[in-house]
Design an enzyme around this catalytic site. Structure first.
Site, mmCIF file in Angstrom:
data_model
loop_
_atom_site.group_PDB
_atom_site.id
_atom_site.type_symbol
_atom_site.label_atom_id
_atom_site.label_comp_id
_atom_site.label_asym_id
_atom_site.label_seq_id
_atom_site.Cartn_x
_atom_site.Cartn_y
_atom_site.Cartn_z
ATOM 1 N N HIS A 86 -6.891 30.843 2.012
ATOM 2 C CA HIS A 86 -8.030 30.046 1.539
ATOM 3 C C HIS A 86 -9.291 30.898 1.368
ATOM 4 C CE1 HIS A 86 -11.180 27.057 1.244
ATOM 5 N NE2 HIS A 86 -11.649 27.375 2.437
ATOM 6 N N HIS B 75 -15.984 33.183 5.938
ATOM 7 C CA HIS B 75 -16.845 32.004 6.070
ATOM 8 C C HIS B 75 -16.380 30.978 7.098
ATOM 9 C CE1 HIS B 75 -14.046 30.031 3.175
ATOM 10 N NE2 HIS B 75 -14.461 28.920 3.747
ATOM 11 N N GLU C 280 -16.423 29.554 12.935
ATOM 12 C CA GLU C 280 -16.140 28.157 13.303
ATOM 13 C C GLU C 280 -14.741 27.994 13.901
ATOM 14 O OE1 GLU C 280 -15.966 23.810 11.064
ATOM 15 O OE2 GLU C 280 -16.525 25.619 9.969
ATOM 16 N N ASP C 281 -13.768 28.694 13.340
ATOM 17 C CA ASP C 281 -12.360 28.417 13.679
ATOM 18 C C ASP C 281 -11.670 29.511 14.484
ATOM 19 O OD1 ASP C 281 -12.592 26.054 12.288
ATOM 20 O OD2 ASP C 281 -11.883 26.910 10.409
ATOM 21 N N ASP D 290 -15.965 27.374 -1.853
ATOM 22 C CA ASP D 290 -15.132 26.822 -0.772
ATOM 23 C C ASP D 290 -14.689 25.405 -1.120
ATOM 24 O OD1 ASP D 290 -14.068 26.396 1.911
ATOM 25 O OD2 ASP D 290 -15.902 25.280 2.317
ATOM 26 N N ASP E 40 -14.268 8.392 -29.773
ATOM 27 C CA ASP E 40 -14.568 8.553 -31.192
ATOM 28 C C ASP E 40 -15.875 9.319 -31.405
ATOM 29 O OD1 ASP E 40 -14.098 8.346 -33.875
ATOM 30 O OD2 ASP E 40 -15.042 6.372 -34.066
#
Length: 724
Positions: free
Chosen positions: A66, A90, A94-95, A157, A277
């Protein structure tokens, strides 16, 4: 010591999780970055892969795929190495256990700040997901104010997350899609990044309304042969005419996206056939002067539709977008939309602030689009300082992301962009908050107009101010820009708080006097202890709560005088014999309200009823509801009008008139002659001979009202007037 302190070799992180993607990224970067910076991005991948080792996405892929994909999206925009390193890392703060200090040491403080700016606030606790998302968004905007590259990483992201949304649960898909359509796609548009905006909208629409997206997409793909032939004919005629004029150009037909078709159907209440149209073309030429030359060329083939020409080259949009827009009457009876721009404008239209990205340390200034984006973010940050909460800030940003704008001129010739339906008051606040707070009227194209006047593109606006003028609650009804709305709310909140403190002080004083005491005679220690027990930071907060009906003044007074041990039960009234009234001066409008059931005005005998959250509601003493309120004496507040009471007060009149044409105008004229404002008129009864109307008017006092009633009774068509 952190497990990330030593540089890791690629071999140390096990099998490479996404070798093809990294090689493709490096190949793309080598086209515009020097080799040492490409190696730096590769190093970020190694650190990120090590940090995310063992983590997978919902789809089952290694998580590092990712961040690498996010960096790939930014590489297409030709962003600098620092942005790409931050994109790969990024999610690491956090993870994963990777500390910020490690990112600073391995790369730079700037990369660490970019990563931190994108990091969400999931580790903090909020009341609900909505508040958490709003606070996370607020933090991101603050980081964006320091460095615009934060929002570029966040948009990339979000774009990759939308591309891989199918692996999420249905409810999560809808929530993320709605957030994308409401926030991130408009931000991309506001920053001029139309290519990313278009894909976010299409993916969001597909996730939120899959059936509608499928139906519209099929209709676009299955266009009839006749329409395809018509499109080719128009394109050939335009190309021929441009060649005859010697204009080197790039001409392409434009196909509307499912989302743009869907929104146009909703906004203009059109059928799918009517929206489909429409033929669309884009002409890209080398220079600005050739844009106008090409405009003349296409106008010589087909006639332009009146009032459908827009010159965004002379007056660019707020996001830096420049182009000529014209709508022609085509050969098949359908409109032909044409955009004409230079190659540089085309690049800015697609990439916005990411076009010609200039790295700050290079010593050069950014593009015009970047400067406008910085101004926009700076205004948002001014607004967030006075917003009451993250949710309020987020709502204000949504208002500001409204795509349609009007372009207005100051008296000095400067251009201001405001949301569609903006008023003269919005313009005043766009100039400066102090100008808005003291505005009384405006001159639009040198003609005097009220503040609620809606503005149109191209108008010149001058704001007229007065030192004594201040915002009123009614201003919120006709402003549309977030800056104006936030400034007015902030002023009213401050004013309401000051009024509440003053009224609460008077109410508490009266309750203390009934106990033969006063605030001056209560020790500072006792007050401090009381505030601590009741969980107030300052005495002003307690006084405001008394005025708003959240604390009973009699109970607070007993606490101050006697202490907690002798606090009576709820419902205890003031001691007998207290008769001092609280005087209304007219300045307490923020915390006092006047009952709609009886409409008290100065001169009436009155009483107050303390209602939790609403504060004191003032009733006439002869109001039918007062008998019920007197059953709760602790909430009844003796009140009277001050001799110098000011302001206008609403009152209702029931007027019986002859039923014939022109009567309403005669009554209204009589009210106007007495300098009274009419708030509302309503017919209550009507028959062949007589009509009964109810007027809501504003008067200063009973004497003033009597004069209005006399004027109305003098009219020959009036049979009777009665105060409701």
């Amino acid at each position: 010591m952190s497990s990330f302190t030593k540089p890791q070799k690629v071999a140390d992180i096990g099998p490479d999780p996404c070798p093809d993607a990294v090689l493709a990224l490096e190949k793309r970067l080598s086209d515009y970055l020097p080799p040492d910076q490409v190696r730096q991005v590769r190093r970020a991948y190694e650190v990120g892969a090590r940090a995310h080792e063992g983590q997978t996405r919902k789809s089952g892929e290694a998580y590092i795929t990712h961040p690498v994909a996010v960096a790939g999206i930014l590489a297409e925009l030709r962003l600098d190495a620092e942005t790409l390193c931050a994109a790969i890392l990024h999610d690491a703060l956090e993870d994963t256990p990777l500390p910020r200090s490690e990112i600073e040491r391995e790369f730079s403080v700037t990369v660490a700040e970019l990563v931190d700016g994108v990091t969400k606030l999931d580790k903090l606790h909020f009341r609900d997901r909505q508040e958490a998302a709003a606070e996370s968004f607020r933090k991101m905007m603050l980081a964006m104010a320091r460095d615009l590259r934060v929002i570029l990483i966040k948009l990339a992201d979000r774009l990759h997350n939308m591309r891989t949304l199918d692996s999420m649960a249905a409810e999560s898909r809808r929530r993320i899609a709605r957030e994308t359509l409401e926030i991130y796609a408009p931000i991309a548009q506001r920053l001029g990044m139309n290519k990313i905006k278009a894909e976010l909208q299409d993916l969001g629409f597909r996730a939120l309304h899959p059936m509608r997206h499928r139906v519209i997409s099929r209709r676009i793909a299955a266009q009839p042969v006749m329409r395809r032939e018509a499109l080719a004919t128009i394109e050939a005629q335009m190309a021929q005419r441009l060649a005859q004029e010697g204009l080197r150009n790039h001409l392409v037909s434009r196909v509307k996206s499912p989302w743009s078709i869907y929104t146009k159907m909703k906004q203009e209440n059109k059928s799918l056939e009517q929206v489909l149209d429409v033929f669309g073309f884009r002409i890209v030429v080398p220079t600005v002067m050739q844009c106008y030359h090409a405009l003349g060329a296409v106008h010589s083939i087909y006639k332009p539709l009146d009032a459908r020409f827009r010159d965004f080259i002379a007056i660019p949009k707020a996001n830096g977008y420049q182009s000529l827009h014209t709508v022609l009457f085509g050969p098949y009876g359908a409109p032909v939309e044409v955009q004409i721009r230079t190659e540089d404008m085309d690049l800015v239209a697609e990439r916005g602030i990411a076009a010609h990205w200039v790295y700050k340390s290079a010593g050069a200034g950014g593009s015009a689009a970047q400067a406008r984006a910085q101004d926009w973010v700076r205004n948002l940050m001014d607004a967030q300082q006075t917003a009451g909460s993250s949710l309020e800030f987020l709502e204000n940003v949504k208002v500001d992301l409204f795509p349609d704008e009007v372009y207005l001129f100051t008296p000095k010739g400067d251009i201001l962009a405001l949301p569609r339906n903006a008023t003269a008051l919005d313009f005043a606040y766009a100039v400066h908050t102090d100008v808005g707070n003291h505005a009384v009227a405006a001159r639009v194209d040198k003609k005097l107009v009220p503040l609620r006047t809606k503005l149109s593109s191209g108008q010149s606006v001058e704001v007229i101010t007065a030192p004594s003028a201040t915002p009123g609650p009614q201003w919120l009804e006709f402003v549309v820009s977030s800056k104006a709305r936030t400034a007015i709310r902030h002023f009213l909140k401050r004013l309401e708080h000051e009024d509440a403190v003053d009224l609460g002080h008077r109410m508490l004083d009266r309750a203390l006097e009934a106990l033969e005491s006063s605030l001056d005679r209560v020790s500072a220690e006792r007050i401090e202890q009381l505030l601590a027990d009741l969980r107030y930071r300052r005495l002003e907060e307690l006084l405001a709560d008394i005025a708003l009906g959240n604390r009973m003044p009699a109970q607070v007074a007993r606490l101050m005088v006697h202490g907690q041990d002798v606090l009576p039960l709820d419902g205890a009234a003031l001691p007998a014999g207290t008769s001092e009234r609280i005087m209304i001066t007219g300045s307490e409008r923020g915390v006092l309200s006047f009952a709609a059931c009886c409409h008290p005005i100065p001169g009436d005998e009155i009483m107050g009823y303390l209602s939790a959250g609403k504060g004191v509601v003032v009733h006439r003493a002869d109001c039918p509801n007062v008998a019920e309120y007197r059953k709760f004496p602790e909430r009844c507040v003796p009140m009277a009008w001050d001799r110098s009471v000011e302001g206008d007060y609403r009152v209702a009149l029931r007027i019986e008139v002859e039923n014939k044409p022109g009567v309403l105008a005669q009554v209204a004229a009589a009210v106007a002659e007495s300098n009274s404002n009419i708030d509302a008129v309503e017919y209550r009864e009507r028959d062949v001979a007589v009509s009964v109307m109810e007027f809501a008017i504003e008067v200063r006092n009973r004497k003033y009202l009597a004069d209005v009633i006399r004027r109305i009774r003098r009219l020959g068509v009036v049979h009777g007037v009665q105060r409701v």
